[in-house]
Write a protein that holds these residues in place. Structure first.
Motif, PDB file in Angstrom:
ATOM      1  N   ASN A  59      -2.584  22.207  22.582  1.00 26.29           N
ATOM      2  CA  ASN A  59      -2.378  20.905  23.217  1.00 26.29           C
ATOM      3  C   ASN A  59      -2.075  21.141  24.697  1.00 26.29           C
ATOM      4  O   ASN A  59      -0.928  21.075  25.110  1.00 26.29           O
ATOM      5  CB  ASN A  59      -1.187  20.173  22.572  1.00 26.29           C
ATOM      6  N   PRO A  60      -3.100  21.417  25.484  1.00 26.54           N
ATOM      7  CA  PRO A  60      -2.862  21.775  26.887  1.00 26.54           C
ATOM      8  C   PRO A  60      -2.007  20.758  27.634  1.00 26.54           C
ATOM      9  O   PRO A  60      -2.098  19.560  27.390  1.00 26.54           O
ATOM     10  CB  PRO A  60      -4.267  21.843  27.484  1.00 26.54           C
ATOM     11  N   GLN A  61      -1.186  21.277  28.507  1.00 27.79           N
ATOM     12  CA  GLN A  61      -0.292  20.473  29.322  1.00 27.79           C
ATOM     13  C   GLN A  61      -0.707  20.577  30.781  1.00 27.79           C
ATOM     14  O   GLN A  61      -1.350  21.524  31.189  1.00 27.79           O
ATOM     15  CB  GLN A  61       1.143  21.003  29.193  1.00 27.79           C
ATOM     16  N   SER A  62      -0.277  19.610  31.570  1.00 30.02           N
ATOM     17  CA  SER A  62      -0.496  19.747  33.002  1.00 30.02           C
ATOM     18  C   SER A  62       0.643  20.620  33.527  1.00 30.02           C
ATOM     19  O   SER A  62       1.776  20.523  33.067  1.00 30.02           O
ATOM     20  CB  SER A  62      -0.535  18.380  33.666  1.00 30.02           C
ATOM     21  N   VAL A  63       0.314  21.487  34.447  1.00 29.63           N
ATOM     22  CA  VAL A  63       1.299  22.418  34.994  1.00 29.63           C
ATOM     23  C   VAL A  63       1.348  22.229  36.503  1.00 29.63           C
ATOM     24  O   VAL A  63       0.309  22.160  37.158  1.00 29.63           O
ATOM     25  CB  VAL A  63       0.911  23.879  34.670  1.00 29.63           C
ATOM     26  N   THR A  64       2.536  22.104  37.025  1.00 30.42           N
ATOM     27  CA  THR A  64       2.709  22.040  38.475  1.00 30.42           C
ATOM     28  C   THR A  64       3.653  23.156  38.873  1.00 30.42           C
ATOM     29  O   THR A  64       4.448  23.637  38.066  1.00 30.42           O
ATOM     30  CB  THR A  64       3.297  20.686  38.925  1.00 30.42           C
ATOM     31  N   GLY A  65       3.554  23.580  40.108  1.00 27.61           N
ATOM     32  CA  GLY A  65       4.442  24.645  40.560  1.00 27.61           C
ATOM     33  C   GLY A  65       4.559  24.639  42.063  1.00 27.61           C
ATOM     34  O   GLY A  65       3.808  23.965  42.764  1.00 27.61           O
ATOM     35  N   ARG A  66       5.521  25.381  42.546  1.00 30.02           N
ATOM     36  CA  ARG A  66       5.699  25.520  43.975  1.00 30.02           C
ATOM     37  C   ARG A  66       6.340  26.869  44.255  1.00 30.02           C
ATOM     38  O   ARG A  66       6.912  27.492  43.364  1.00 30.02           O
ATOM     39  CB  ARG A  66       6.545  24.393  44.551  1.00 30.02           C
ATOM     40  N   VAL A  67       6.232  27.304  45.474  1.00 29.04           N
ATOM     41  CA  VAL A  67       6.842  28.554  45.914  1.00 29.04           C
ATOM     42  C   VAL A  67       7.795  28.209  47.031  1.00 29.04           C
ATOM     43  O   VAL A  67       7.448  27.462  47.952  1.00 29.04           O
ATOM     44  CB  VAL A  67       5.775  29.554  46.424  1.00 29.04           C
ATOM     45  N   VAL A  68       9.012  28.725  46.959  1.00 32.26           N
ATOM     46  CA  VAL A  68      10.004  28.516  47.999  1.00 32.26           C
ATOM     47  C   VAL A  68      10.374  29.886  48.547  1.00 32.26           C
ATOM     48  O   VAL A  68      10.817  30.758  47.806  1.00 32.26           O
ATOM     49  CB  VAL A  68      11.264  27.816  47.440  1.00 32.26           C
ATOM     50  N   LEU A  69      10.166  30.081  49.828  1.00 29.80           N
ATOM     51  CA  LEU A  69      10.522  31.334  50.477  1.00 29.80           C
ATOM     52  C   LEU A  69      11.961  31.244  50.924  1.00 29.80           C
ATOM     53  O   LEU A  69      12.343  30.341  51.663  1.00 29.80           O
ATOM     54  CB  LEU A  69       9.607  31.608  51.680  1.00 29.80           C
ATOM     55  N   THR A  70      12.780  32.158  50.448  1.00 31.93           N
ATOM     56  CA  THR A  70      14.172  32.206  50.870  1.00 31.93           C
ATOM     57  C   THR A  70      14.361  33.410  51.772  1.00 31.93           C
ATOM     58  O   THR A  70      13.544  34.328  51.778  1.00 31.93           O
ATOM     59  CB  THR A  70      15.106  32.313  49.652  1.00 31.93           C
TER      60      THR A  70
END
Length: 122
Positions: free
Chosen positions: A85-96
């Motif tokens: 049951n595929p899901q939508s995937v979101t993501g982000r990268v935060v540079l610290t």
């Protein structure tokens, strides 16, 4: 990842259902084009597809109990569910900040002092 989760969950559910296992083997297969995304293959899907798995169980339990185990595992396996049951995937990268970045050091960290050996003449 699927192979590990299926093996662990099958063993755990077998214990919960009191199904003795003499042996348990899990095999996962999928189609994958290693050239996907490269010139001439840009439109080819990069992800594995046509995923299938086989669980081989040796047990004195009957077929009906093993079928019930299989159904329980598929119902409770989060990775199987995600693939089925595929899901939508979101993501982000935060540079610290990193103390290794040029000119950045941790507050209170001592400054590095470099000293080079010099030749002494007597």
């Amino acid at each position: 990842m699927l192979i590990t989760v299926l093996a662990a969950l099958t063993a755990a559910q077998a214990a919960n259902l009191r199904i003795p296992l003499d042996s348990l083997e899990v095999e996962v297969q999928a189609d994958h084009e290693p050239r996907a995304g490269r010139p001439g293959f840009v439109e080819v899907a990069i992800d594995p597809h046509n995923i299938s798995y086989t669980v081989r169980i040796t047990s004195p339990a009957g077929e009906a109990r093993i079928r019930a185990l299989h159904e329980t595992v598929e119902r409770k396996c989060p990775i199987y569910s995600l693939l089925d049951n595929p899901q939508s995937v979101t993501g982000r990268v935060v540079l610290t900040s990193s103390p290794r970045r040029a000119g950045v050091r941790k507050p209170g960290a001592p400054r590095r002092r470099w000293s080079w050996p010099t030749a002494h003449r007597a």
